[in-house]
Design a protein around this motif. Structure first.
Motif, PDB file in Angstrom:
ATOM      1  N   MET A 243      37.524  49.949  37.057  1.00  8.48           N
ATOM      2  CA  MET A 243      38.746  49.621  37.808  1.00  8.48           C
ATOM      3  C   MET A 243      38.380  49.019  39.163  1.00  8.48           C
ATOM      4  N   VAL A 244      37.411  49.646  39.838  1.00  4.56           N
ATOM      5  CA  VAL A 244      36.984  49.161  41.155  1.00  4.56           C
ATOM      6  C   VAL A 244      36.358  47.774  41.022  1.00  4.56           C
ATOM      7  N   LEU A 245      35.511  47.603  40.016  1.00 10.21           N
ATOM      8  CA  LEU A 245      34.839  46.316  39.811  1.00 10.21           C
ATOM      9  C   LEU A 245      35.842  45.200  39.542  1.00 10.21           C
ATOM     10  N   ASN A 246      36.894  45.498  38.782  1.00 12.59           N
ATOM     11  CA  ASN A 246      37.925  44.489  38.499  1.00 12.59           C
ATOM     12  C   ASN A 246      38.588  44.008  39.781  1.00 12.59           C
ATOM     13  N   VAL A 247      38.845  44.935  40.706  1.00 10.38           N
ATOM     14  CA  VAL A 247      39.451  44.567  41.996  1.00 10.38           C
ATOM     15  C   VAL A 247      38.492  43.705  42.817  1.00 10.38           C
ATOM     16  N   LEU A 248      37.226  44.083  42.830  1.00 10.58           N
ATOM     17  CA  LEU A 248      36.235  43.371  43.648  1.00 10.58           C
ATOM     18  C   LEU A 248      35.888  41.995  43.082  1.00 10.58           C
ATOM     19  N   ARG A 249      35.994  41.833  41.782  1.00 12.07           N
ATOM     20  CA  ARG A 249      35.595  40.570  41.150  1.00 12.07           C
ATOM     21  C   ARG A 249      36.722  39.549  41.036  1.00 12.07           C
ATOM     22  N   ASP A 250      37.959  39.981  41.163  1.00  6.38           N
ATOM     23  CA  ASP A 250      39.093  39.081  40.928  1.00  6.38           C
ATOM     24  C   ASP A 250      39.398  38.242  42.173  1.00  6.38           C
ATOM     25  N   PRO A 251      39.314  36.898  42.062  1.00  8.96           N
ATOM     26  CA  PRO A 251      39.581  36.036  43.226  1.00  8.96           C
ATOM     27  C   PRO A 251      41.040  36.019  43.662  1.00  8.96           C
ATOM     28  N   VAL A 252      41.919  36.679  42.888  1.00  5.62           N
ATOM     29  CA  VAL A 252      43.329  36.725  43.266  1.00  5.62           C
ATOM     30  C   VAL A 252      43.497  37.379  44.635  1.00  5.62           C
ATOM     31  N   TYR A 253      42.549  38.257  45.021  1.00  8.13           N
ATOM     32  CA  TYR A 253      42.689  38.997  46.270  1.00  8.13           C
ATOM     33  C   TYR A 253      42.283  38.187  47.502  1.00  8.13           C
ATOM     34  N   CYS A 254      41.747  36.991  47.278  1.00  7.87           N
ATOM     35  CA  CYS A 254      41.492  36.106  48.420  1.00  7.87           C
ATOM     36  C   CYS A 254      42.379  34.865  48.354  1.00  7.87           C
ATOM     37  N   GLY A 255      43.430  34.911  47.528  1.00 10.60           N
ATOM     38  CA  GLY A 255      44.402  33.827  47.481  1.00 10.60           C
ATOM     39  C   GLY A 255      44.148  32.778  46.420  1.00 10.60           C
ATOM     40  N   ASN A 256      43.139  32.981  45.568  1.00 11.32           N
ATOM     41  CA  ASN A 256      42.836  32.037  44.492  1.00 11.32           C
ATOM     42  C   ASN A 256      43.134  32.681  43.137  1.00 11.32           C
ATOM     43  N   MET A 257      43.127  31.852  42.107  1.00 14.81           N
ATOM     44  CA  MET A 257      43.400  32.381  40.769  1.00 14.81           C
ATOM     45  C   MET A 257      42.343  31.920  39.785  1.00 14.81           C
ATOM     46  N   ALA A 258      41.946  32.845  38.892  1.00 15.36           N
ATOM     47  CA  ALA A 258      41.093  32.514  37.749  1.00 15.36           C
ATOM     48  C   ALA A 258      41.863  32.940  36.505  1.00 15.36           C
ATOM     49  N   ARG A 259      42.298  31.954  35.725  1.00 14.08           N
ATOM     50  CA  ARG A 259      43.154  32.254  34.573  1.00 14.08           C
ATOM     51  C   ARG A 259      42.478  31.815  33.271  1.00 14.08           C
ATOM     52  N   ASN A 260      43.146  32.083  32.169  1.00 13.32           N
ATOM     53  CA  ASN A 260      42.648  31.737  30.829  1.00 13.32           C
ATOM     54  C   ASN A 260      41.300  32.413  30.555  1.00 13.32           C
ATOM     55  N   LYS A 261      41.158  33.663  31.023  1.00 11.03           N
ATOM     56  CA  LYS A 261      39.884  34.374  30.873  1.00 11.03           C
ATOM     57  C   LYS A 261      39.620  34.793  29.428  1.00 11.03           C
ATOM     58  N   ARG A 262      40.701  35.156  28.713  1.00  9.77           N
ATOM     59  CA  ARG A 262      40.525  35.604  27.324  1.00  9.77           C
ATOM     60  C   ARG A 262      41.579  34.958  26.429  1.00  9.77           C
ATOM     61  N   PRO A 263      41.366  33.701  26.054  1.00  8.28           N
ATOM     62  CA  PRO A 263      42.333  33.022  25.188  1.00  8.28           C
ATOM     63  C   PRO A 263      42.298  33.569  23.760  1.00  8.28           C
ATOM     64  N   THR A 264      43.366  33.317  23.001  1.00  9.09           N
ATOM     65  CA  THR A 264      43.411  33.755  21.605  1.00  9.09           C
ATOM     66  C   THR A 264      42.534  32.857  20.740  1.00  9.09           C
ATOM     67  N   LEU A 265      42.116  33.394  19.599  1.00 10.78           N
ATOM     68  CA  LEU A 265      41.238  32.643  18.701  1.00 10.78           C
ATOM     69  C   LEU A 265      41.930  31.413  18.133  1.00 10.78           C
ATOM     70  N   SER A 266      43.179  31.584  17.683  1.00  8.16           N
ATOM     71  CA  SER A 266      43.937  30.456  17.125  1.00  8.16           C
ATOM     72  C   SER A 266      45.403  30.838  17.090  1.00  8.16           C
ATOM     73  N   PHE A 267      46.242  29.903  16.663  1.00  7.54           N
ATOM     74  CA  PHE A 267      47.682  30.189  16.626  1.00  7.54           C
ATOM     75  C   PHE A 267      48.014  31.203  15.531  1.00  7.54           C
ATOM     76  N   LYS A 268      47.078  31.422  14.586  1.00  4.81           N
ATOM     77  CA  LYS A 268      47.302  32.387  13.515  1.00  4.81           C
ATOM     78  C   LYS A 268      46.630  33.731  13.790  1.00  4.81           C
ATOM     79  N   ASN A 269      45.738  33.748  14.757  1.00  4.02           N
ATOM     80  CA  ASN A 269      44.988  34.974  15.067  1.00  4.02           C
ATOM     81  C   ASN A 269      45.139  35.281  16.550  1.00  4.02           C
ATOM     82  N   SER A 270      45.825  36.399  16.858  1.00  3.41           N
ATOM     83  CA  SER A 270      46.115  36.739  18.255  1.00  3.41           C
ATOM     84  C   SER A 270      44.979  37.502  18.931  1.00  3.41           C
TER      85      SER A 270
END
Length: 541
Positions: A243-270
């Motif tokens: 939990m602590v590591l997630n807070v420290l590693r996420d750039p959202v807390y300095c005003g930036n965003m990192a998205r699409n970290k875990r996309p789905t395999l395909s439209f048929k597999n979630s």
């Protein structure tokens, strides 16, 4: 489409609307589907059993609540006909749709009708085009998925926040749900975590400090956390290093965003997959940061420096996996490898400690730390010792084992017998209740509906007790297999009397579990108890 009426059909009317279909299309709305299906059923003298509605569910998979309920009703013989507006309402995965229409429905004698596609499985000559329509429906779903994914990724690059809930420390702006604003209530917690990290504390120490200060964990601030995360007063303040590591590693807390970290395999597999950080979608200055970008970068450098990089490419094979446990909390002792140590052999880089202690600190458990080398030597010597006794002084050893087993099994047998007697008495009481219920029904003292409800309830309790009685009887039988147990142990341990090293196979053949106790000082000397439980007989003194 002319329908045969020689057989009485009871239909389930299935409606589905995906979010991607759009609620603005009136011909595709749930309401219009219901009207169309009802009119068709009534005009063709088909009885309506129920409507099954999946509103907001994709057609690319069949894990939909109402669809599954309909399948249950088919299995229970409540319906023998399924009607949809068209094939795409049933599903857009042509393989699964085809499997239901061409295999499952015929096996269950279910008539399937797709009104606007002119499909009726009662008339086989109408169904030749059906597989091609299913393929086209899947192609449409695939194309829609690509368009939706492209639109979402475009918004991510623009810095638009896309998520069902805001990250810990933030709220969604009431005036713009796609924008984040700082949550003043939880902001001090984020600031404290970064402050502790800058002071040189690792994620484990930070999590322990947060628990010591009774600071609620992130899930404690979520609405309905008790139902969603099983939050209680006991675990409300439990932080893990992750939990602590997630807070420290996420750039959202300095005003930036990192998205699409875990996309789905395909439209048929979630199922979501892990991708390299280089493939994340980054957007800068999307909102106000809780910490400055300089502080965030400094923290990343500090975390990276703390890593124990395995520069030699070494890997410790944990042959004790699943065997070593903490006697206090019952959870596993897991290995930790510190490659910074100056050692020659890999095993000397490793120690074991309680996983509960690692996660939640001294308030939850103690370390029970033991060096991997010490554990290995203790277990090897114990196996060699008892194995040699089994070979050289078999008669005396056998007598001691039998005496030990008989004492333990007598106590265990008494406890199991008492439990068995209690369960049998409970079953006899239920049998009497059932007889009384049957008499009340015959005399008209209870309605048929209430009789059926109580009958089901009593039957379930009876079935459960019968199963528990069988298990207990089996346990009692096993508990008195003394002679067979010691023979198995003797054969096992004697085979490994002369071994010079350990491996997974040997350990799993003869050992059930190993308890490692905390070190303690006795008469000025540090000692540590390791309790080995062998298969078939348990621990030996």
């Amino acid at each position: 489409m002319k329908l045969s009426r020689t057989k009485k059909y009871v239909a389930g009317l299935y409606c589905r609307l995906s979010k991607d279909d759009g609620n603005s299309v009136e011909s595709m709305s749930i309401w219009s589907q219901k009207v169309m299906l009802k009119q068709f059923a009534e005009s063709n003298s088909i009885a309506i059993y129920d409507y099954y509605v999946d509103d907001g569910y994709s057609g690319t998979n069949f894990e939909r609540p109402s669809f599954k309920k309909m399948i249950t009703d088919i299995e229970n013989g409540k319906i023998n006909c399924v009607i949809t507006k068209d094939l795409s309402r049933l599903g857009r995965n042509y393989l699964q749709s085809g499997a239901y229409i061409e295999m499952y429905f015929p096996q269950k004698n279910i008539r399937y009708i797709a009104i606007t596609d002119g499909i009726d499985t009662l008339n086989s000559n109408q169904n030749d085009i059906m597989p091609f329509k299913n393929i086209l429906n899947e192609m449409y779903a695939k194309d829609t998925s690509k368009k939706v994914k492209s639109a979402i990724q475009s918004r991510m690059r623009e810095g638009t926040y896309i998520g069902s809930k805001a990250p810990f420390g933030y709220l969604k702006d009431p005036d713009n749900k796609r924008r984040l604003i700082i949550d003043e209530k939880t902001k001090p917690i984020i600031e404290l975590i970064y402050k502790l990290c800058l002071e040189g504390k690792g994620t484990q120490l930070i999590s322990q400090e947060l628990m010591k200060r009774k600071i609620p964990r992130p899930s404690a601030f979520v609405e309905n956390a008790e139902k969603l995360y099983g939050l209680t007063e006991e675990n409300k303040y439990q932080w893990s290093h992750r939990m602590v590591l997630n807070v420290l590693r996420d750039p959202v807390y300095c005003g930036n965003m990192a998205r699409n970290k875990r996309p789905t395999l395909s439209f048929k597999n979630s199922k979501r997959m892990y991708i390299p950080k280089s493939d994340y979608i980054y957007a800068k200055d999307t909102h106000e940061g809780i910490v400055s970008e300089e502080i965030w970068e400094q923290v990343q450098t500090m975390i990276d420096k703390r890593k124990c990089n395995n520069k030699k490419g070494l890997y410790y094979d944990n042959i004790f996996q699943g065997l070593v446990r903490c006697p206090k909390c019952g959870y596993a002792l897991t290995p930790k490898t510190d490659y910074r140590l100056k050692k020659k052999e890999l095993i000397d880089f490793v120690h074991f400690s309680c996983s509960t202690y690692k996660k939640y600190g001294v308030n939850a458990c103690s370390s029970h730390r033991i060096e991997a080398r010490d554990l290995y030597n203790i277990v090897l010597e114990d196996i060699q010792y008892h194995g040699n006794i089994a070979l050289s002084a078999k008669e005396d050893f056998v007598e001691k084992i039998i005496e030990k087993i008989e004492v333990e099994k007598i106590d265990e047998g008494k406890e199991l017998s008492n439990k068995l007697e209690l369960k049998k008495n409970q079953l006899a009481e239920l049998d009497r209740s059932y007889e009384q219920l049957y008499e009340d029904r015959l005399e008209g003292n209870i309605t048929e509906r209430n009789f059926n409800l109580m009958n089901v309830s009593i039957s379930k309790k009876q079935d459960k007790l019968i199963e528990e009685i069988k298990v207990l009887e089996g346990d009692i039988e096993v508990s008195f297999e003394t002679e067979d147990n010691y023979k198995k142990f003797m054969n096992n341990i004697s085979k490994y009397a002369k071994i010079k090293s350990l491996n997974r196979y040997i350990l799993n053949q003869i050992i059930d579990k190993i308890y490692v106790y905390d070190k303690e000082e006795i008469d000025g000397q540090i000692s540590q108890k390791v309790e080995i439980h062998y298969k078939f007989i348990g621990k030996l003194n």
